[in-house]
Design an enzyme around this catalytic site. Structure first.
Site, short mmCIF file in Angstrom:
data_model
loop_
_atom_site.label_atom_id
_atom_site.label_comp_id
_atom_site.label_asym_id
_atom_site.label_seq_id
_atom_site.Cartn_x
_atom_site.Cartn_y
_atom_site.Cartn_z
N HIS A 213 36.50 5.00 5.60
CA HIS A 213 36.20 5.52 7.59
C HIS A 213 34.94 4.91 8.02
CE1 HIS A 213 34.89 9.13 4.39
NE2 HIS A 213 33.92 9.50 5.96
N ASP A 243 40.19 4.86 0.69
CA ASP A 243 39.62 4.79 2.13
C ASP A 243 38.10 3.56 1.19
OD1 ASP A 243 37.37 5.30 3.15
OD2 ASP A 243 37.93 8.00 2.85
N GLY A 330 27.17 12.61 5.57
CA GLY A 330 26.02 11.83 5.35
C GLY A 330 26.27 11.13 4.14
N SER A 348 34.68 9.95 -0.61
CA SER A 348 35.69 10.06 0.71
C SER A 348 35.32 11.86 1.40
CB SER A 348 37.08 9.80 0.36
OG SER A 348 37.93 9.98 1.43
#
Length: 468
Positions: A213, A243, A330, A348
């Site tokens: 992402h 991911d 973060g 993830s």
């Protein structure tokens, strides 16, 4: 661009020293049906248990119903479908503790598929827990009203001994903002994530893995908030089956050591990719919260994130590792690894935080490497002896019990999260990483010193290889 030496950055972490890491208390097993053979089971390291689990999964076929690692006993416990005495004997002979269970792997997978068909609701997650031999279904704080009723009805329809439904604190989300490790300028502001592991791309160029992402959100990445881009996304996968992103350094002469920077000038050498095993202890490094540890609670987990681009949509991600290690915005893309230097996962998303605790999901490194064609190590680009090579990488795609074991339901509370995983002292388990050290009497400026040292370490490595 002159040579750079890129280290995995993490601000405000407690250092790994020369002594052994303080491991958390082992999770108590829920197994009350251990066979007499448990007393003769082999004592195994978590890595060896993962290997044995993968071997038995192949050998036992449909009789294999998941496995998990007993930290306290250092044993692999293998579930065998009830009535298959031959499979039990083979697993015992191989060195595992064995128990009979009612639900087969195929039945549990069918239950998970029913959930996928009837209850793909934002804020939900499910995975198969080998310790309870059930599908554990989680719903975050956003699942209320008609959504909750729909989920509850679907779970009830699976049968009382097939699934368990529970509420999860907070909201399931990807941890894509608020970090200080890698940055990208996008419309509307900065995107911030964490670098996972340095790798060598299939064409021999230096690269790193991070969350998918993150790679979908931005194409070019920098190692400072206002700096020029130093790396460009080559491949990104999110949502769907995983991911993960492969990001190539723009300068082909970049030195990308296979190590995790743990702060205070300390590093953990990453020598191989490893499959996760339910019950094993893992360490997570992230640019927001630093170093934390916990246990793997599930494999092949499915998570339904609320879509960030469609208010009525859902981003479903499958094939993830589930843990009770905390994380915050973060930390996305940050490294999940073992005490022995095995690369396990990429952060993830999840729920909760590092004050109250939570549950988190990780992209398995082995499947990310297989999908991108990358290998761990520098492939000969960096200084010899700095890190392991791609030859040390474990076979991608052979996850132990993937799809057969999970454990969405065993996350720890705040007291089980290691708030500062340090060496030679006891950290306050309720503290966020960097907030407390030792007995908790370190002042806040000690945290700043750790962050400054990390920054100096990162910059000095650039300078050593040429700087700007």
């Amino acid at each position: 661009m002159p040579k750079r030496k890129a280290a995995i950055a993490a601000g405000g972490v407690v250092a790994l020293g020369a002594a052994a890491l303080l491991l958390p208390n082992a999770m108590a097993s829920q197994d009350k049906d251990a066979t007499a053979a448990a007393g003769t089971a082999k004592t195994l390291k978590a890595t060896d248990a993962s290997t044995l689990s993968a071997q038995l999964q192949k050998q036992l076929g449909t009789a294999f119903a998941g496995a998990y690692y007993e930290n306290g006993k250092q044993q692999l416990v293998v579930n065998v479908a009830r009535g298959d005495q031959n499979a039990m004997a083979r697993a015992q002979q191989a060195g595992a503790a064995v128990r009979e269970v009612d639900n087969s792997t195929s039945e549990l997978k069918a239950a998970a598929q029913t959930l996928r068909t009837k209850a793909t609701i934002p804020g939900t997650a499910w995975a198969v827990d080998p310790r309870t031999n059930k599908v554990i279904v989680s719903a975050d704080s956003t699942v209320t009203g008609a959504k909750w009723d729909r989920l509850e009805s679907t779970v009830d329809g699976l049968g009382a001994n097939m699934a368990t439904l529970r509420k999860s604190s907070g909201t399931f989300k990807t941890f894509v903002s608020g970090g200080d490790a890698i940055f990208s300028q996008v419309e509307g502001g900065n995107v911030r994530c964490s670098l996972g592991f340095n790798v060598t791309a299939s064409d021999g160029s230096p690269a790193f893995l991070t969350a998918g992402h993150c790679g979908v959100a931005a194409k070019e990445w920098s190692d400072s908030q206002t700096g020029q881009p130093i790396a460009t996304v080559d491949q990104a996968n999110f949502p769907g089956a995983g991911d993960f992103s492969l990001v190539k350094y723009d300068d082909p002469a970049t030195e990308a050591p296979s190590e995790v920077n743990a702060g205070n000038g300390q590093t953990v050498q990453i020598t191989q990719a490893e499959d996760a095993t339910v019950g094993s202890t893992v360490f997570r490094m992230g640019s927001t919260t630093g170093l934390h540890n916990g246990q793997v609670t599930g494999l092949d987990a499915t998570v339904n994130f609320q879509s960030e681009t469609d208010p009525n949509g859902v981003d479903t991600v499958t094939g993830l590792i589930q843990t009770n290690v905390c994380a915050e915005p973060g930390d996305s893309g940050g490294s999940l690894f073992t005490q022995d230097g095995g690369a396990v996962g990429l952060t993830s998303g999840g729920s909760g935080d590092c004050t109250s605790g939570g549950e988190t999901f990780f992209q398995p490194v082995t499947t990310a490497l297989a999908a991108t064609g990358a290998t761990l190590g520098d492939g000969g680009q960096a200084g010899a002896g700095d890190q392991g090579t791609g030859d040390d990488q474990a076979g991608a795609g052979d996850e132990a019990g993937a799809g057969d074991q999970a454990g969405a339901g065993d996350e720890a509370g705040a007291g089980d999260q290691a708030g500062g995983d340090e060496v030679g002292g006891s950290a306050d388990p309720s503290a966020a990483a960097g907030d407390q050290a030792g007995a908790g009497d370190q002042a806040a400026d000690d945290q700043g010193a750790a962050q400054d040292d990390t920054a100096r370490h990162h910059k000095s490595r650039h300078h050593h290889s040429g700087g700007n």
